[in-house]
Enzyme design. Sequence first.
Site, PDB file in Angstrom:
ATOM      1  N   LYS A  97       0.822  -1.205   0.000  1.00 18.37           N
ATOM      2  CA  LYS A  97       0.000   0.000   0.000  1.00 18.37           C
ATOM      3  C   LYS A  97       0.858   1.257   0.000  1.00 18.37           C
ATOM      4  O   LYS A  97       0.544   2.240  -0.680  1.00 18.37           O
ATOM      5  CB  LYS A  97      -0.925  -0.022   1.226  1.00 18.37           C
ATOM      6  CG  LYS A  97      -2.022  -1.079   1.111  1.00 18.37           C
ATOM      7  CD  LYS A  97      -2.727  -1.338   2.422  1.00 18.37           C
ATOM      8  CE  LYS A  97      -3.740  -2.461   2.284  1.00 18.37           C
ATOM      9  NZ  LYS A  97      -4.372  -2.859   3.559  1.00 18.37           N
ATOM     10  N   GLN A 116      -3.793  -1.411   9.913  1.00 24.79           N
ATOM     11  CA  GLN A 116      -3.760  -2.746   9.321  1.00 24.79           C
ATOM     12  C   GLN A 116      -4.299  -3.757  10.328  1.00 24.79           C
ATOM     13  O   GLN A 116      -3.872  -3.788  11.487  1.00 24.79           O
ATOM     14  CB  GLN A 116      -2.325  -3.110   8.920  1.00 24.79           C
ATOM     15  CG  GLN A 116      -2.202  -4.459   8.248  1.00 24.79           C
ATOM     16  CD  GLN A 116      -2.940  -4.526   6.914  1.00 24.79           C
ATOM     17  OE1 GLN A 116      -2.888  -3.589   6.136  1.00 24.79           O
ATOM     18  NE2 GLN A 116      -3.629  -5.628   6.677  1.00 24.79           N
ATOM     19  N   ASP A 136     -10.294   4.045   5.238  1.00 26.27           N
ATOM     20  CA  ASP A 136     -10.502   2.608   5.086  1.00 26.27           C
ATOM     21  C   ASP A 136     -11.945   2.219   5.402  1.00 26.27           C
ATOM     22  O   ASP A 136     -12.329   1.064   5.242  1.00 26.27           O
ATOM     23  CB  ASP A 136      -9.532   1.847   5.997  1.00 26.27           C
ATOM     24  CG  ASP A 136      -9.291   0.411   5.553  1.00 26.27           C
ATOM     25  OD1 ASP A 136      -9.500   0.113   4.359  1.00 26.27           O
ATOM     26  OD2 ASP A 136      -8.896  -0.419   6.395  1.00 26.27           O
TER      27      ASP A 136
END
Length: 299
Positions: A56, A100, A123
Amino acid sequence: MSQTAQLMDGTSLARRIVEQAADRAAEISRRTGTSPCLATVLVGEDPASVTYVRMKRSRCAKAGIRSRHIALPATATTAELVDTLTDLSADPDVHGILLQHPCGPGIDERAAFEAIAPEKDVDGVTMRSFAAMGFGLPGFVSCTPGGIMRLLREYDVQLPGRHAVVVGRSPILGKPVGMLLLAADATVTYCHSRTADLSSIVREADVVVAAVGRPRLIRGADIKPGAVVIDAGYNPGNIGDVDFDTAVTRAGLITPVPGGVGPMTIAVLLAQTVDAAAHQLGAGHWALSSPTVGASSRR
Protein backbone atom coordinates in the site's frame (compact mmCIF):
# COMPACT_ATOMS: atom_id res chain seq x y z
CA MET A 1 -22.58 -26.35 -25.03
CA SER A 2 -21.59 -24.34 -21.96
CA GLN A 3 -20.63 -20.71 -22.21
CA THR A 4 -17.83 -18.95 -20.39
CA ALA A 5 -18.56 -15.90 -18.26
CA GLN A 6 -17.06 -12.53 -19.02
CA LEU A 7 -14.25 -11.72 -16.61
CA MET A 8 -14.56 -8.50 -14.59
CA ASP A 9 -11.09 -6.99 -14.87
CA GLY A 10 -10.38 -5.27 -11.57
CA THR A 11 -6.73 -4.70 -12.43
CA SER A 12 -7.40 -2.40 -15.38
CA LEU A 13 -10.18 -0.47 -13.63
CA ALA A 14 -8.04 -0.06 -10.52
CA ARG A 15 -5.21 1.31 -12.64
CA ARG A 16 -7.51 3.99 -14.06
CA ILE A 17 -8.81 4.92 -10.62
CA VAL A 18 -5.26 5.27 -9.27
CA GLU A 19 -4.25 7.38 -12.28
CA GLN A 20 -7.18 9.70 -11.61
CA ALA A 21 -6.24 9.85 -7.93
CA ALA A 22 -2.65 10.70 -8.87
CA ASP A 23 -3.83 13.56 -11.10
CA ARG A 24 -6.00 14.92 -8.31
CA ALA A 25 -3.19 14.55 -5.76
CA ALA A 26 -0.87 16.55 -8.02
CA GLU A 27 -3.53 19.26 -8.43
CA ILE A 28 -4.04 19.45 -4.64
CA SER A 29 -0.30 19.78 -4.18
CA ARG A 30 -0.13 22.60 -6.75
CA ARG A 31 -3.04 24.45 -5.21
CA THR A 32 -2.18 24.06 -1.53
CA GLY A 33 1.54 23.27 -1.40
CA THR A 34 0.70 20.06 0.49
CA SER A 35 0.51 16.52 -0.86
CA PRO A 36 -2.08 14.07 0.48
CA CYS A 37 -0.68 11.90 3.27
CA LEU A 38 -1.76 8.43 4.40
CA ALA A 39 -0.58 7.15 7.78
CA THR A 40 -0.30 3.38 8.08
CA VAL A 41 -0.26 1.76 11.51
CA LEU A 42 0.89 -1.82 12.06
CA VAL A 43 0.94 -3.77 15.32
CA GLY A 44 3.45 -6.61 15.40
CA GLU A 45 5.28 -8.23 12.50
CA ASP A 46 2.79 -10.62 10.94
CA PRO A 47 4.38 -11.40 7.54
CA ALA A 48 1.15 -11.01 5.55
CA SER A 49 0.33 -7.70 7.24
CA VAL A 50 3.87 -6.40 6.70
CA THR A 51 3.57 -7.28 3.01
CA TYR A 52 0.15 -5.62 2.67
CA VAL A 53 1.35 -2.40 4.29
CA ARG A 54 4.50 -2.31 2.17
CA MET A 55 2.42 -2.77 -0.98
CA LYS A 56 0.00 0.00 0.00
CA ARG A 57 2.84 2.40 0.74
CA SER A 58 4.45 1.56 -2.59
CA ARG A 59 1.18 2.31 -4.41
CA CYS A 60 0.93 5.59 -2.50
CA ALA A 61 4.37 6.65 -3.70
CA LYS A 62 3.48 5.89 -7.31
CA ALA A 63 0.31 7.99 -7.00
CA GLY A 64 2.05 11.00 -5.48
CA ILE A 65 0.57 10.34 -2.04
CA ARG A 66 2.92 10.67 0.91
CA SER A 67 2.88 7.89 3.49
CA ARG A 68 3.93 7.82 7.11
CA HIS A 69 4.39 4.43 8.75
CA ILE A 70 4.05 3.75 12.47
CA ALA A 71 5.13 0.30 13.60
CA LEU A 72 4.13 -0.77 17.09
CA PRO A 73 5.47 -3.90 18.79
CA ALA A 74 3.31 -6.99 19.17
CA THR A 75 3.29 -6.23 22.92
CA ALA A 76 1.49 -2.90 22.38
CA THR A 77 -1.67 -2.44 24.42
CA THR A 78 -5.03 -1.20 23.23
CA ALA A 79 -4.42 2.05 25.12
CA GLU A 80 -1.09 2.59 23.35
CA LEU A 81 -2.65 1.93 19.97
CA VAL A 82 -5.57 4.24 20.73
CA ASP A 83 -3.15 6.99 21.77
CA THR A 84 -1.24 6.58 18.49
CA LEU A 85 -4.40 6.80 16.40
CA THR A 86 -5.70 9.75 18.41
CA ASP A 87 -2.46 11.64 17.81
CA LEU A 88 -2.61 10.92 14.08
CA SER A 89 -6.22 12.05 13.98
CA ALA A 90 -5.18 15.38 15.48
CA ASP A 91 -2.17 15.84 13.16
CA PRO A 92 -3.07 18.27 10.33
CA ASP A 93 -0.28 16.85 8.17
CA VAL A 94 -2.02 13.45 8.06
CA HIS A 95 -5.14 13.23 5.89
CA GLY A 96 -5.97 9.53 6.02
CA ILE A 97 -5.32 6.72 8.50
CA LEU A 98 -5.09 3.00 7.81
CA LEU A 99 -4.88 0.59 10.74
CA GLN A 100 -3.76 -2.75 9.32
CA HIS A 101 -5.84 -5.53 10.78
CA PRO A 102 -6.05 -8.01 12.35
CA CYS A 103 -4.10 -6.38 15.17
CA GLY A 104 -3.57 -9.44 17.30
CA PRO A 105 -5.44 -11.13 20.15
CA GLY A 106 -4.50 -8.58 22.80
CA ILE A 107 -6.02 -5.59 21.02
CA ASP A 108 -9.61 -4.35 21.18
CA GLU A 109 -9.89 -3.58 17.47
CA ARG A 110 -13.22 -1.80 17.74
CA ALA A 111 -11.83 0.59 20.35
CA ALA A 112 -8.83 1.20 18.10
CA PHE A 113 -10.95 1.84 15.00
CA GLU A 114 -13.11 4.33 16.87
CA ALA A 115 -10.02 6.37 17.75
CA ILE A 116 -9.73 7.29 14.05
CA ALA A 117 -11.35 10.61 13.20
CA PRO A 118 -14.24 10.05 10.73
CA GLU A 119 -12.82 12.55 8.24
CA LYS A 120 -9.58 10.51 8.15
CA ASP A 121 -11.21 7.07 8.09
CA VAL A 122 -10.25 6.37 4.48
CA ASP A 123 -10.50 2.61 5.09
CA GLY A 124 -14.15 2.95 6.14
CA VAL A 125 -13.87 0.98 9.38
CA THR A 126 -15.48 3.22 12.02
CA MET A 127 -19.06 3.09 13.21
CA ARG A 128 -19.51 6.60 11.81
CA SER A 129 -18.51 5.40 8.36
CA PHE A 130 -20.82 2.39 8.62
CA ALA A 131 -23.70 4.68 9.57
CA ALA A 132 -22.87 6.95 6.62
CA MET A 133 -23.05 3.96 4.28
CA GLY A 134 -26.38 2.93 5.77
CA PHE A 135 -27.95 6.38 5.60
CA GLY A 136 -26.32 7.63 2.39
CA LEU A 137 -24.54 10.44 4.21
CA PRO A 138 -21.15 12.00 3.39
CA GLY A 139 -18.35 9.74 4.50
CA PHE A 140 -16.07 6.99 3.31
CA VAL A 141 -16.97 3.48 2.22
CA SER A 142 -15.23 0.36 3.38
CA CYS A 143 -12.66 -0.10 0.63
CA THR A 144 -13.48 -3.60 -0.60
CA PRO A 145 -17.26 -2.96 -0.75
CA GLY A 146 -16.55 0.36 -2.46
CA GLY A 147 -14.39 -1.43 -5.00
CA ILE A 148 -17.11 -4.00 -5.63
CA MET A 149 -19.65 -1.27 -6.33
CA ARG A 150 -17.27 0.41 -8.75
CA LEU A 151 -16.80 -2.88 -10.59
CA LEU A 152 -20.55 -3.41 -10.86
CA ARG A 153 -20.98 0.08 -12.23
CA GLU A 154 -18.08 -0.35 -14.68
CA TYR A 155 -19.72 -3.43 -16.17
CA ASP A 156 -23.15 -1.76 -16.25
CA VAL A 157 -24.77 -4.26 -13.89
CA GLN A 158 -28.33 -3.06 -13.36
CA LEU A 159 -29.08 -3.51 -9.67
CA PRO A 160 -32.61 -2.10 -9.13
CA GLY A 161 -34.95 -4.97 -8.38
CA ARG A 162 -32.23 -7.62 -8.68
CA HIS A 163 -31.73 -10.20 -5.93
CA ALA A 164 -28.25 -9.88 -4.41
CA VAL A 165 -27.02 -12.56 -2.02
CA VAL A 166 -24.10 -11.63 0.22
CA VAL A 167 -22.32 -14.61 1.76
CA GLY A 168 -20.49 -13.21 4.78
CA ARG A 169 -21.27 -10.70 7.51
CA SER A 170 -17.98 -9.12 8.57
CA PRO A 171 -18.22 -5.47 9.66
CA ILE A 172 -15.84 -4.24 6.95
CA LEU A 173 -16.96 -6.39 4.02
CA GLY A 174 -20.15 -8.43 4.17
CA LYS A 175 -22.34 -6.03 6.13
CA PRO A 176 -21.34 -2.81 4.34
CA VAL A 177 -21.50 -4.26 0.83
CA GLY A 178 -25.05 -5.34 1.56
CA MET A 179 -25.87 -1.80 2.66
CA LEU A 180 -24.42 -0.36 -0.55
CA LEU A 181 -26.31 -2.87 -2.68
CA LEU A 182 -29.51 -1.96 -0.86
CA ALA A 183 -28.82 1.72 -1.51
CA ALA A 184 -28.59 0.83 -5.20
CA ASP A 185 -32.11 -0.64 -5.01
CA ALA A 186 -31.13 -4.31 -5.04
CA THR A 187 -33.06 -6.74 -2.85
CA VAL A 188 -30.45 -8.07 -0.46
CA THR A 189 -30.18 -11.37 1.40
CA TYR A 190 -27.37 -11.91 3.91
CA CYS A 191 -26.04 -15.43 4.42
CA HIS A 192 -23.38 -16.65 6.82
CA SER A 193 -21.86 -19.67 8.51
CA ARG A 194 -25.14 -20.62 10.19
CA THR A 195 -27.38 -20.19 7.17
CA ALA A 196 -29.39 -23.35 6.50
CA ASP A 197 -29.29 -24.72 2.94
CA LEU A 198 -26.97 -22.02 1.64
CA SER A 199 -26.84 -23.47 -1.87
CA SER A 200 -30.59 -23.08 -2.43
CA ILE A 201 -30.44 -19.39 -1.49
CA VAL A 202 -27.42 -18.69 -3.67
CA ARG A 203 -29.16 -20.37 -6.62
CA GLU A 204 -31.84 -17.65 -6.45
CA ALA A 205 -29.33 -14.81 -6.71
CA ASP A 206 -28.92 -12.50 -9.68
CA VAL A 207 -25.79 -11.15 -7.98
CA VAL A 208 -23.61 -13.20 -5.61
CA VAL A 209 -20.98 -11.60 -3.37
CA ALA A 210 -18.83 -14.28 -1.74
CA ALA A 211 -17.04 -12.82 1.27
CA VAL A 212 -16.90 -15.54 3.89
CA GLY A 213 -13.25 -16.67 3.80
CA ARG A 214 -13.82 -20.31 2.91
CA PRO A 215 -12.02 -21.61 -0.19
CA ARG A 216 -14.30 -22.74 -3.03
CA LEU A 217 -17.40 -22.63 -0.81
CA ILE A 218 -19.61 -21.49 -3.71
CA ARG A 219 -19.62 -24.00 -6.55
CA GLY A 220 -20.82 -23.78 -10.12
CA ALA A 221 -23.95 -25.81 -9.40
CA ASP A 222 -24.94 -23.10 -6.89
CA ILE A 223 -24.88 -20.33 -9.51
CA LYS A 224 -28.00 -19.21 -11.36
CA PRO A 225 -27.21 -19.21 -15.11
CA GLY A 226 -26.17 -15.71 -16.17
CA ALA A 227 -25.69 -14.42 -12.61
CA VAL A 228 -23.03 -11.89 -11.65
CA VAL A 229 -20.47 -13.47 -9.31
CA ILE A 230 -18.19 -11.31 -7.17
CA ASP A 231 -15.52 -13.29 -5.36
CA ALA A 232 -14.19 -11.17 -2.50
CA GLY A 233 -12.48 -14.10 -0.83
CA TYR A 234 -8.74 -14.56 -0.77
CA ASN A 235 -7.35 -17.76 0.64
CA PRO A 236 -3.85 -19.28 0.58
CA GLY A 237 -2.77 -20.29 -2.90
CA ASN A 238 -4.68 -17.50 -4.67
CA ILE A 239 -7.94 -19.35 -4.13
CA GLY A 240 -11.21 -17.47 -3.76
CA ASP A 241 -14.46 -18.34 -2.00
CA VAL A 242 -15.92 -19.38 -5.38
CA ASP A 243 -14.89 -22.50 -7.27
CA PHE A 244 -13.93 -20.51 -10.36
CA ASP A 245 -13.53 -23.41 -12.78
CA THR A 246 -17.12 -24.58 -12.34
CA ALA A 247 -18.71 -21.17 -11.75
CA VAL A 248 -17.23 -19.60 -14.89
CA THR A 249 -19.36 -21.91 -17.06
CA ARG A 250 -22.60 -20.76 -15.36
CA ALA A 251 -22.13 -17.06 -14.54
CA GLY A 252 -22.63 -14.16 -16.91
CA LEU A 253 -19.96 -12.02 -15.24
CA ILE A 254 -17.36 -13.17 -12.71
CA THR A 255 -14.33 -11.74 -10.93
CA PRO A 256 -11.10 -13.74 -11.06
CA VAL A 257 -8.86 -14.32 -8.05
CA PRO A 258 -6.43 -12.66 -8.20
CA GLY A 259 -7.10 -9.67 -10.45
CA GLY A 260 -10.70 -8.96 -9.58
CA VAL A 261 -11.70 -7.41 -6.28
CA GLY A 262 -8.21 -7.21 -4.74
CA PRO A 263 -6.75 -4.40 -6.86
CA MET A 264 -9.95 -2.40 -6.41
CA THR A 265 -9.55 -2.35 -2.63
CA ILE A 266 -6.23 -0.49 -2.77
CA ALA A 267 -7.47 1.79 -5.56
CA VAL A 268 -10.43 2.91 -3.46
CA LEU A 269 -8.14 3.45 -0.46
CA LEU A 270 -5.92 5.79 -2.46
CA ALA A 271 -8.86 7.62 -4.04
CA GLN A 272 -10.43 8.16 -0.64
CA THR A 273 -7.14 9.42 0.79
CA VAL A 274 -7.10 12.08 -1.93
CA ASP A 275 -10.75 12.87 -1.17
CA ALA A 276 -9.87 13.29 2.50
CA ALA A 277 -6.96 15.59 1.71
CA ALA A 278 -9.12 17.68 -0.63
CA HIS A 279 -11.74 18.08 2.09
CA GLN A 280 -9.28 18.93 4.86
CA LEU A 281 -7.22 21.33 2.74
CA GLY A 282 -10.23 23.12 1.30
CA ALA A 283 -9.44 21.90 -2.20
CA GLY A 284 -12.62 19.95 -2.89
CA HIS A 285 -15.59 18.15 -1.40
CA TRP A 286 -15.72 15.11 0.81
CA ALA A 287 -16.66 11.93 -1.03
CA LEU A 288 -20.18 10.61 -0.85
CA SER A 289 -20.31 7.33 0.99
CA SER A 290 -22.35 5.48 -1.62
CA PRO A 291 -20.53 5.03 -4.95
CA THR A 292 -23.80 4.51 -6.79
CA VAL A 293 -25.72 6.80 -9.07
CA GLY A 294 -29.43 7.40 -8.80
CA ALA A 295 -30.01 5.09 -5.85
CA SER A 296 -33.25 5.89 -4.09
CA SER A 297 -32.53 4.15 -0.75
CA ARG A 298 -35.67 5.73 0.65
CA ARG A 299 -38.45 3.15 0.70
